[in-house]
Design a protein around this motif. Sequence first.
Motif: not given
Length: 133
Positions: A60, A97, A100, A104-105
């Motif tokens: 990520n 985005n 996740l 977090k992306a």
Amino acid sequence: MSSFKAFGKPSDPAIEVGADPSISYVVRGAVLECECGSNPNILNLPMCHGAYIQGKPLMNVGDSKNIANIPATFGVCEALGEPCQPQVNMEWLNGKNDVLIDGKAVLTSESYVMCTKHPQGIIYVADDGQQKG
């Protein structure tokens, strides 16, 4: 920032991101390069997030820590003429985005970070680390 598309991207990603087949998810073992470095190096993930593709841990945008994730060197910093010791003080940019991992992306083959040692020190994903074919 459209110049980042010029970097060598995986031509046949095993897992594509959305409609663009040139963008793929990044896993532990991906190859990183720095615009100023003389050698590539490997992206690391000391502790998995629990999400995998083809048995490899997904990364990520938070996986941008010096030494833990970003290798300690890319050979010689050609911009400074000295051994490369990258310093990264930010998360990866251009993550996906809407996917996740641990909040977090997810990291993609279009992601990059800036090295604070030199303004041209852009660290990018040269190969996503997935098995092709």
